[in-house]
Design a protein around this motif. Structure first.
Motif: not given
Length: 154
Positions: A123, A9-12, A120, A116, A114, A100
């Protein structure tokens, strides 16, 4: 095996160490998360969880509107580089019993780029069709290891 950058996930969102515990709790509520990276600028300096706020903060007598994130955060956190192979990161998550892990750039700055999570990984497997020996199998194994009770060190 893919790299962490392929699934992270990039927009942390993160919080600064001098922010109040109450603000950290509000952010967790808004984002529906139980942990936030703690950054000085963009440099990762720790993690704070909802449990940290309760156990290290409130239960220890710190007022959430007065105490700072730095007072309760974990400074020594597991992290990985964005170009690391995912299987190595999953092994690190299992060994450290974390669900995480923050993702940072290489170099002294360790800039947060980011995060992870086991979700993630699972998914990604769902999108790949759930083949045997897949990331979901690996995610399940990591979850099993993360969920094993810690044993006291003697």
């Amino acid at each position: 095996m893919p790299h962490v950058s392929d699934i992270m996930t990039r927009d942390v969102r993160f919080i600064a160490p001098r922010e109040k515990l109450q603000r950290a709790a509000q952010m967790m509520s808004e984002l529906d998360v139980g942990a936030l990276p703690v950054c000085d600028g963009n440099r990762l300096v720790g993690m704070v969880t909802d449990r940290d706020i309760i156990v290290r903060g409130t239960a220890a007598g710190h007022a959430p509107a007065e105490a700072c994130v730095a007072d309760v955060m974990t400074e020594r956190v597991c992290w990985c580089f964005e170009d690391e192979p995912l299987d190595e990161v999953m092994r690190q998550m299992a060994d450290s019993q974390v669900r995480r892990i923050p993702v940072v750039t290489r170099g002294e700055e360790r800039r947060l780029v980011g995060i992870v999570a086991l979700g993630d990984i699972a998914q990604r497997d769902g999108e790949a069709g759930g083949q045997e020996g897949s990331a979901a199998d690996s995610a399940g194994e990591v979850l099993r290891q993360v969920s094993d009770p810690s044993r006291p060190a003697h």
